[in-house]
Design an enzyme around this catalytic site. Structure first.
Site, PDB file in Angstrom:
ATOM      1  N   GLU A 146      75.333 116.898   5.390  1.00 36.80           N
ATOM      2  CA  GLU A 146      76.257 117.598   4.815  1.00 36.80           C
ATOM      3  C   GLU A 146      76.862 116.326   3.812  1.00 36.80           C
ATOM      4  O   GLU A 146      77.165 115.424   4.237  1.00 36.80           O
ATOM      5  CB  GLU A 146      77.415 117.995   5.867  1.00 36.80           C
ATOM      6  CG  GLU A 146      78.381 118.536   5.234  1.00 36.80           C
ATOM      7  CD  GLU A 146      79.646 119.336   6.303  1.00 36.80           C
ATOM      8  OE1 GLU A 146      79.751 118.937   7.554  1.00 36.80           O
ATOM      9  OE2 GLU A 146      80.598 120.064   5.902  1.00 36.80           O
TER      10      GLU A 146
ATOM     11  N   ALA B 228      81.902 112.353  12.870  1.00 32.93           N
ATOM     12  CA  ALA B 228      80.554 112.952  13.556  1.00 32.93           C
ATOM     13  C   ALA B 228      80.293 114.092  12.717  1.00 32.93           C
ATOM     14  O   ALA B 228      80.976 114.604  11.889  1.00 32.93           O
ATOM     15  CB  ALA B 228      81.033 113.729  14.687  1.00 32.93           C
ATOM     16  N   MET B 229      79.100 114.915  13.103  1.00 35.37           N
ATOM     17  CA  MET B 229      78.496 115.854  12.383  1.00 35.37           C
ATOM     18  C   MET B 229      77.920 117.030  13.247  1.00 35.37           C
ATOM     19  O   MET B 229      77.332 116.527  14.328  1.00 35.37           O
ATOM     20  CB  MET B 229      77.296 115.320  11.498  1.00 35.37           C
ATOM     21  CG  MET B 229      76.623 116.398  10.623  1.00 35.37           C
ATOM     22  SD  MET B 229      78.044 117.363   9.427  1.00 35.37           S
ATOM     23  CE  MET B 229      77.114 118.729   9.193  1.00 35.37           C
ATOM     24  N   GLU B 230      78.195 118.035  13.046  1.00 30.52           N
ATOM     25  CA  GLU B 230      77.813 119.263  13.844  1.00 30.52           C
ATOM     26  C   GLU B 230      76.436 119.896  13.719  1.00 30.52           C
ATOM     27  O   GLU B 230      76.554 121.231  13.866  1.00 30.52           O
ATOM     28  CB  GLU B 230      78.986 120.361  13.643  1.00 30.52           C
ATOM     29  CG  GLU B 230      78.884 121.218  12.250  1.00 30.52           C
ATOM     30  CD  GLU B 230      79.818 120.601  11.031  1.00 30.52           C
ATOM     31  OE1 GLU B 230      80.308 119.513  11.154  1.00 30.52           O
ATOM     32  OE2 GLU B 230      80.081 121.399  10.124  1.00 30.52           O
TER      33      GLU B 230
ATOM     34  N   GLU C  75      83.505 119.006  17.082  1.00 32.60           N
ATOM     35  CA  GLU C  75      82.001 119.243  16.656  1.00 32.60           C
ATOM     36  C   GLU C  75      81.408 120.376  17.519  1.00 32.60           C
ATOM     37  O   GLU C  75      80.516 121.052  16.801  1.00 32.60           O
ATOM     38  CB  GLU C  75      81.157 117.850  16.721  1.00 32.60           C
ATOM     39  CG  GLU C  75      81.743 116.829  15.952  1.00 32.60           C
ATOM     40  CD  GLU C  75      81.999 116.998  14.607  1.00 32.60           C
ATOM     41  OE1 GLU C  75      81.320 117.904  13.927  1.00 32.60           O
ATOM     42  OE2 GLU C  75      82.918 116.219  14.194  1.00 32.60           O
TER      43      GLU C  75
HETATM   44  N1  TRP Z   1      81.307 118.075   9.052  1.00 31.98           N
HETATM   45  C1  TRP Z   1      81.851 116.798   9.749  1.00 31.98           C
HETATM   46  C2  TRP Z   1      83.020 117.422  10.533  1.00 31.98           C
HETATM   47  O1  TRP Z   1      83.958 117.405   9.990  1.00 31.98           O
HETATM   48  C3  TRP Z   1      82.178 115.807   8.561  1.00 31.98           C
HETATM   49  C4  TRP Z   1      81.319 115.389   7.497  1.00 31.98           C
HETATM   50  C5  TRP Z   1      81.013 116.039   6.529  1.00 31.98           C
HETATM   51  C6  TRP Z   1      80.531 114.281   7.664  1.00 31.98           C
HETATM   52  N2  TRP Z   1      80.383 115.131   5.573  1.00 31.98           N
HETATM   53  C7  TRP Z   1      80.010 114.225   6.525  1.00 31.98           C
HETATM   54  C8  TRP Z   1      80.250 113.396   8.762  1.00 31.98           C
HETATM   55  C9  TRP Z   1      79.222 112.984   5.961  1.00 31.98           C
HETATM   56  C10 TRP Z   1      79.295 112.072   8.303  1.00 31.98           C
HETATM   57  C11 TRP Z   1      79.036 111.866   7.021  1.00 31.98           C
HETATM   58  O2  TRP Z   1      82.692 117.502  11.874  1.00 31.98           O
HETATM   59 ZN    ZN Z   2      84.616 119.508  11.134  1.00 33.83          ZN
END
Ligand code: TRP
Ligand code: ZN
Length: 880
Positions: free
Chosen positions: A127, A268-270, A304
């Site tokens: 993302e 963090a990343m989902e 997440e």
């Molecule tokens: N989608 C993630 C969240 O809000 C955050 C996110 C977006 C992210 N871009 C990223 C995390 C790049 C790490 C690196 O939960």
């Molecule tokens: Zn988020």
């Protein structure tokens, strides 16, 4: 690496792709510098795509190897392949399978987007646009596909091979190699793809869903760290249960995995079924993590996990809709914490965060709507506005529709849009349809930037027993948006009578009122309450029911009255903050005019009453006793700001509070001592917060023996919360004992990167102009590393945003230093560099001397050749 060629993307230009990609088969042959990726895409023209329309896939820095269609290698003239694009010139009319082989270099990936290595572990971050750094693709959130991923590598180096979904096959190969195949049955956009490979340890547990399915839960970490994952696992299980109870949402795969890595750009990343975390939001034990860390882990785990429904099952049509998943998911994690812990305490801390980060963003050159209409670099829109203000807009919906109405709207959203890439209009329509409410005007909250100001003037008519409240609103001009329309905002309120209870009224004219919520919808409304037999004190915007600045004709007596009597805990806190803010602003003016800084004895008595009120939970008292931060005062002054004067005024007033409350603070310090085993529960956390605040105030007050007590507190601390609080008190008061304490700390925690981050941060924040020298020296300390985002944020980020006295030095050296760091970092990690530059976001509010110096440094960055799109976008908007 892409440079500043980023073209402007516009929401109004959205159109679907010409082709759909039904399935994606990925085959990774892992290698530190030459990983081979073979991607087979099942491509289909969409219904109205003209035959032969070229298929244009995007890449980012890829090395092309070979391509075939339905098994036959493509002739050279059938396609164009560059590092940034793959174009199939005239695709077949019928569905076809396109296989492309690329080579990538994970080891050399310092931007931490795409496939990179963190302490030897391979991991991905896709993302928003990182998937194109792995393979050529229609890398946008409205292309949903079913993924099957095969990972292959040497078993001794990468015994663990993970991807989204469920494992379906694994096997041994010659030469000590092995492979695992993962299949994710849920359609998803490329940004939710993830893969991890390494020699990791894990802890495991299980969760039985409401419908009785057993889910395998795993948290993977570097070997040796598995003893520090229990709190994260506990938080995960509580999150899973909460989403079932509060929103009726069950987990959907057989396995849910979390991987913690130490090099990560954000929190963090989902990724579907395989969340990847910054290890700061996983690892905790009492000796190295504070109560704040424990709470942070709990809420990021929840956030997440909640994305599984709000983000993964229902994703975004395009990146302009980012708030659709982020604002909503922040709202959901805030509600989780409110239910698990204390609702008023959570609300106060969220509003503090909103005001500290989102309000200045909204008032400066980077202001943008919750749903932006254009962007050059989407990475720069993971902002407080999209996340925190986005959550406030969802909260306003919930406030307006009530618990049942809001739940009905959410149920409809899940039912109607499961499996979709949706828009904000889709989301709002669900609430309108489920409750029969016209919510069209709510869309203005997504479209208009700027924090509205609401003005309230009340007067009581004793002869007619009426109370008249004149409410008006205005939204300030922001970049690209000179004129604004009024927006609907729920104002939760009470008319507090002389005995402190809310007064009843017979009827109300001039606004729609339901229960204790009044809707302000016009530019100006006159609201008349009938049957008010005594002069009330209005308590407006209870619970901060709308993200606005409230101005009113309240007197300081009114504020003191609300501080003592308001039944709404948020507004009691807010009353204290408003009084303190006035004192701090007056004090700042006095410092600049070389006059005296005055504190108000009535205010001190009001605070003493709060401090002594044992019916209030300690965590709440700790918040109510804290003065607004220097950055809050900066924001409220808003123009011609002298940060050094704010610091002097605040220090003076803080000392006065400490002196006035000394007796009570001494007593609290003694009473709240805790001999039991450490627990991160809200009750124990609150007691430590209040006790550590008492310690800090007593040191501020210069109380006898206070420094010695802080040293003892540091040395005898049995957990990191107490140890760090004492160290912070010593450092922030620039006490001589701080140096020895820093040394002791370094001896205790050398080698523990996360604990040493706290050590770096505290030193970066010592409020002395000359502290820049210390920061520069610390950049050579083994605990620091210029290639790890956590280290950079801990030392340099803390300096830029947490040390106004030194960052805003009158000679501009603070600005010069940060600009230099940004330019050095930009070619390595543009995302983190661009974020660092946001430290300048309020530069126009500074007094003339500093403003000139700050501008010169921004200009120096802007003039740098070869700047990334990320940094170029920020600096350009900042200077516009
Ligand atoms: N989608 C993630 C969240 O809000 C955050 C996110 C977006 C992210 N871009 C990223 C995390 C790049 C790490 C690196 O939960
Ligand atoms: Zn988020």
């Amino acid at each position: 690496m892409k440079t500043s060629t980023g073209q402007t993307v516009r929401l109004e230009d959205y159109r679907p792709t010409d082709y759909a990609i039904d399935t994606v088969n990925l085959d990774f042959r892992l290698d530190p510098t030459e990983t081979r990726v073979a991607a087979t895409l099942a491509v289909e023209p969409r219904e109205d795509t003209a035959e032969g329309t070229p298929l244009e896939l995007v890449g980012d820095g890829l090395t092309f190897v070979t391509a075939s269609v339905d098994g036959s290698t493509l002739a050279e003239d059938a396609f164009d392949a560059t590092p940034d694009a793959f174009i199939l010139k005239s695709p077949p009319a019928a569905p076809f399978r396109l296989t492309i082989e690329t080579r990538i270099n994970p080891e050399g990936n310092s931007a931490l987007m795409g496939l990179f290595r963190s302490s030897g572990t391979y991991c991905t971050q896709c993302e928003p646009e990182g998937f194109r750094r792995i393979t050529y693709f229609l890398d946008r959130p409205d292309v949903l596909s079913v993924y099957t991923t095969r990972l292959e590598g040497p078993k001794d180096q990468v015994p663990v091979l993970l991807s989204n979904g469920n494992p379906i096959e694994e096997g041994e190969l010659d030469g000590g190699r092995h492979y695992v195949v993962w299949h994710d049955p849920f359609r998803k956009p490329s940004y939710l793809f993830a893969a991890v490979a390494g020699d990791l340890a894990h802890i495991s547990d299980t969760f039985v869903t409401a419908s009785g399915r057993t889910v395998d839960l795993r948290i993977y970490v570097e070997k040796g760290k598995e003893t520090r994952c229990d709190w994260a696992m506990d938080s995960l299980k509580r999150s899973m249960r909460w989403d079932e109870v509060r929103f009726g949402r069950e987990y959907d795969l057989d396995i849910f995995m979390i991987v913690a890595v130490s090099d990560f750009n954000m929190g963090a990343m989902e990724n579907k079924g395989l969340n990847i975390f910054n290890d700061k939001y996983i690892l905790a034990d009492p000796a190295t993590a504070t109560d704040v860390d424990y709470a942070g882990i709990e809420s990021v785990i929840a956030h997440e996990y909640f994305h599984n429904w709000t983000g993964d099952r229902i994703t975004c049509r395009d990146w302009f809709q980012l708030c659709l998943k982020e604002g909503l998911t922040v709202f959901r994690d805030q509600e989780f914490t409110s239910d698990e812990r204390s609702r008023p305490v959570k609300r106060i801390s969220d509003v503090r965060t909103l005001k500290a980060h989102q309000f200045p963003e909204d008032a400066g050159p980077l202001a943008h709507p919750v749903r932006p209409q254009t962007y050059r670099e989407i990475n720069n829109f993971y902002t407080a506005t999209v996340y925190e203000k986005g959550a406030e807009v969802v909260r306003m919906l919930a406030t307006r529709l009530g618990e049942d109405g809001f739940r009905a709207g959410m149920d409809l959203y899940f039912e109607r849009h499961d499996g979709d890439a949706a828009t904000i209009e889709d989301f709002i329509a669900c609430f309108a349809d489920a409750t029969g409410t016209d919510l069209d005007a709510m869309l203005l909250w997504y479209a208009q930037a700027g924090t509205p100001t609401v003005t309230a003037n009340g007067s009581w008519d004793g002869a007619n027993h009426t109370y008249t409240l004149t409410l008006s609103q205005s939204v300030p001009a922001t970049p690209g948006q000179p004129d604004k329309q009024p927006m609907p905002m729920p104002i939760r309120f009470g008319l507090v009578g002389p005995n402190g209870d809310d007064m009843a009224y017979d009827r109300v004219e001039g606004a729609r009122v339901e229960g204790d919520v009044l809707m302000l919808e016009e530019a100006e409304q006159t609201v008349v309450f009938h049957g008010i037999g005594a002069q009330p004190v209005p308590s407006l915007l209870r619970g901060f029911s709308a993200p606005v600045r409230l101005r009113s004709n309240e007197t300081s007596e009114d504020r003191l009255f609300l501080l003592a009597h308001d039944s709404d805990p948020f507004n009691r806190w807010e009353a204290a903050q408003r009084i303190a803010m006035d004192l701090l602003q007056a004090g700042t003016r006095a410092v600049r005019a070389e006059g005296d800084v005055i504190t108000d004895p009535d205010f001190l008595r009001g605070l003493a009453t709060i401090a002594e009120d044992a019916s209030l939970e300690p965590a709440y008292r700790a918040l109510a006793l804290q003065l607004p931060a220097e950055s809050d005062v900066f924001r409220e002054i808003g123009e011609d700001v002298d940060p050094a004067a704010i610091a002097v005024a605040r220090r003076t007033i803080k000392a006065a509070v400490g002196q006035a409350l000394a007796g009570t603070l001494e007593r609290l310090y003694g009473e709240l001592a805790d001999e039991g085993a450490y627990s991160p529960d809200p009750e124990a956390t609150g007691r430590r917060a209040l006790r550590n605040l008492a310690l800090d105030y007593l040191v501020s007050a210069g109380a006898d023996g206070a420094e010695a007590r802080a040293v003892a507190h540091f040395e005898t601390a049995r957990n990191m919360t107490d140890r760090l609080a004492a160290l912070s008190t010593l450092a922030m008061h620039r006490l001589p004992s701080a140096e020895a304490a820093f040394e002791t700390y370094a001896d205790l925690f050398a080698g523990d990167a996360l604990a040493m981050d706290k050590w770096l941060s505290l030193q970066a924040m010592i409020p002395e102009e000359d502290n820049l020298d210390r920061v520069r020296k610390l950049m050579d300390h083994p605990a620091f590393s210029f290639s790890n985002p956590n280290r950079i944020r801990a030392l340099i980020g803390a300096y830029a945003t947490g040390n106004p006295v030194s960052f805003h030095r009158t000679d501009g050296d603070g600005y010069r230093f940060i600009a230099g760091v940004v330019m050095e970092l930009d070619p390595k990690n543009p995302q983190v560099a661009a974020r660092m530059l946001a430290a300048f976001r309020s530069w126009r509010s500074l007094e003339a001397g500093r403003r000139t110096l700050a501008k010169a440094e921004l200009q120096r960055v802007a003039d740098r050749p070869g700047l990334s799109t990320d940094t170029s976008d920020i600096v350009t908007r900042m200077l516009d």
